[in-house]
Design a protein around this motif. Structure first.
Motif, mmCIF file in Angstrom:
data_model
loop_
_atom_site.group_PDB
_atom_site.id
_atom_site.type_symbol
_atom_site.label_atom_id
_atom_site.label_comp_id
_atom_site.label_asym_id
_atom_site.label_seq_id
_atom_site.Cartn_x
_atom_site.Cartn_y
_atom_site.Cartn_z
ATOM 1 N N ASP A 24 32.159 33.787 49.002
ATOM 2 C CA ASP A 24 32.935 34.139 50.195
ATOM 3 C C ASP A 24 34.128 33.208 50.346
ATOM 4 O OD1 ASP A 24 31.259 36.219 50.855
ATOM 5 O OD2 ASP A 24 30.113 35.085 52.343
ATOM 6 N N ARG A 25 33.901 31.930 50.115
ATOM 7 C CA ARG A 25 34.975 30.940 50.234
ATOM 8 C C ARG A 25 36.063 31.195 49.188
ATOM 9 N NH1 ARG A 25 34.259 24.512 51.283
ATOM 10 N NH2 ARG A 25 36.406 23.872 50.863
ATOM 11 N N ALA A 26 35.650 31.449 47.963
ATOM 12 C CA ALA A 26 36.622 31.694 46.895
ATOM 13 C C ALA A 26 37.399 32.983 47.130
ATOM 14 C CB ALA A 26 35.910 31.745 45.549
ATOM 15 N N GLN A 27 36.715 34.023 47.606
ATOM 16 C CA GLN A 27 37.362 35.319 47.794
ATOM 17 C C GLN A 27 38.292 35.349 48.993
ATOM 18 O OE1 GLN A 27 33.749 37.623 47.644
ATOM 19 N NE2 GLN A 27 34.011 38.111 45.474
ATOM 20 N N ASP A 28 38.240 34.323 49.837
ATOM 21 C CA ASP A 28 39.244 34.200 50.893
ATOM 22 C C ASP A 28 40.626 33.930 50.310
ATOM 23 O OD1 ASP A 28 37.526 34.669 52.992
ATOM 24 O OD2 ASP A 28 37.140 32.542 53.401
ATOM 25 N N LYS A 29 40.675 33.351 49.099
ATOM 26 C CA LYS A 29 41.950 32.989 48.479
ATOM 27 C C LYS A 29 42.254 33.787 47.221
ATOM 28 C CE LYS A 29 43.167 28.685 48.213
ATOM 29 N NZ LYS A 29 43.181 27.221 47.930
ATOM 30 N N TYR A 30 41.212 34.256 46.534
ATOM 31 C CA TYR A 30 41.410 34.868 45.219
ATOM 32 C C TYR A 30 40.618 36.164 45.105
ATOM 33 C CZ TYR A 30 42.540 29.951 44.204
ATOM 34 O OH TYR A 30 43.049 28.680 44.233
ATOM 35 N N ALA A 31 41.215 37.131 44.394
ATOM 36 C CA ALA A 31 40.430 38.269 43.913
ATOM 37 C C ALA A 31 39.811 37.841 42.602
ATOM 38 C CB ALA A 31 41.335 39.490 43.713
ATOM 39 N N LEU A 32 38.486 37.924 42.496
ATOM 40 C CA LEU A 32 37.841 37.410 41.296
ATOM 41 C C LEU A 32 36.777 38.363 40.773
ATOM 42 C CD1 LEU A 32 34.779 36.150 42.009
ATOM 43 C CD2 LEU A 32 36.161 34.442 43.157
ATOM 44 N N HIS A 33 36.401 38.157 39.540
ATOM 45 C CA HIS A 33 35.321 38.908 38.906
ATOM 46 C C HIS A 33 34.622 37.944 37.941
ATOM 47 C CE1 HIS A 33 38.487 39.029 35.871
ATOM 48 N NE2 HIS A 33 37.553 39.275 34.970
ATOM 49 N N PHE A 34 33.481 38.364 37.417
ATOM 50 C CA PHE A 34 32.769 37.566 36.427
ATOM 51 C C PHE A 34 32.982 38.155 35.042
ATOM 52 C CE2 PHE A 34 30.508 36.319 40.254
ATOM 53 C CZ PHE A 34 30.401 34.953 40.065
ATOM 54 N N GLU A 35 33.236 37.252 34.098
ATOM 55 C CA GLU A 35 33.509 37.655 32.719
ATOM 56 C C GLU A 35 32.466 37.012 31.804
ATOM 57 O OE1 GLU A 35 37.421 37.049 30.128
ATOM 58 O OE2 GLU A 35 37.780 38.036 32.057
ATOM 59 N N PRO A 36 31.796 37.807 30.956
ATOM 60 C CA PRO A 36 30.802 37.225 30.051
ATOM 61 C C PRO A 36 31.460 36.517 28.876
ATOM 62 C CG PRO A 36 30.964 39.572 29.685
ATOM 63 C CD PRO A 36 31.853 39.277 30.851
#
Length: 253
Positions: A24-36
């Motif tokens: 939640d904290r990270a997504q306040d600043k960045y659009a992110l996803h997980f990459e294998p």
């Protein structure tokens, strides 16, 4: 809260927060996803900024007086990947005590923890530590890895490590002397620093200083990695440098 590692007291970042809270904290600043990412048959997942180009454009638009602080910590560089691939062959595994400096996303440190090492992943950027802690929790490695704020040009820790890992940490000439002193201060008597960098970056100042204090071995490895701008595969040459203190080596001779 303070973190005791051996006799080393430092501040652990985000130790009490859950993965959901950190996301939640990270997504306040960045659009992110997980990459294998797979190394030696072991697949781990790493948080990534979804559209780095768009994020940089926003930073430029928001910048004051044209000053932009680019998030170099947020990218998985080819040197990160090749250091992670090299860990097993270099002996970084079960029971090893490891410090990763300038870690960014903590790729090498997270893989070292997955191989059984006890790892402290450090950086000076709070957002880098946030992402690194997310990656630790996402891969269920919180019992083997932690995050801490360490500035390798200034910090002095009351502890020595069997391995100190770093990727692309020696390209800034003004930081070279500080890094050499940090390695001398924080490597165990039989310890080893393992540094990975793009082969094209010669880092002459660092190696001129380091050669006085360390025996240095270099291995150059070729790899292909996806371009951050075009998405196409590009060939890279990565230098892996192994440093052992000269006094240590002479004592063992």
């Amino acid at each position: 809260p303070p973190l005791l590692i051996g006799q080393c007291l430092m501040s652990e970042y985000f130790a009490d927060a859950s993965l959901e809270q950190l996301l939640d904290r990270a997504q306040d600043k960045y659009a992110l996803h997980f990459e294998p990412m797979t190394v030696d048959g072991l697949t781990l997942e790493f948080a990534q900024i979804t559209d780095m180009a768009a994020h940089v454009e926003r930073l430029v638009d928001q910048a004051e007086q044209g000053r932009v602080q680019l998030p170099f910590w947020a990218r998985i560089w080819p040197a990160n990947m090749m250091l992670a691939f090299s860990l097993g062959k270099l002996g970084v595994g079960e029971g090893a005590e490891v410090l990763e400096v300038g870690a960014g996303l903590g790729v090498a440190g997270v893989f070292a923890a997955a191989k059984g090492a006890d790892v402290t992943i450090s950086d000076i950027e709070e957002d880098a530590l946030l992402f690194a802690r997310i990656n630790i929790l996402k891969n269920d490695l919180q019992d083997r890895a932690r995050t801490a704020r360490v500035d390798y040009t200034q910090s002095r820790l009351d502890h020595r490590y069997q391995y100190i890992l770093a990727c692309e940490a020696i390209e800034r000439e003004e930081q070279s002397r500080g890094l050499v002193k940090f390695l001398l201060k924080h490597l165990a008597p039989d310890g080893e620093a393992i540094l990975a960098k793009d082969y094209r970056r010669k880092s002459k100042t660092f190696f001129k200083l380091a050669d006085k204090e360390f025996l240095i071995q270099e291995k150059v490895i070729g790899c292909k990695a996806e371009s951050a701008t075009t998405g196409e595969l590009e060939r890279h040459l990565i230098s892996i440098h192994r440093l052992k203190a000269r006094k240590q080596a002479q004592g063992a001779a």
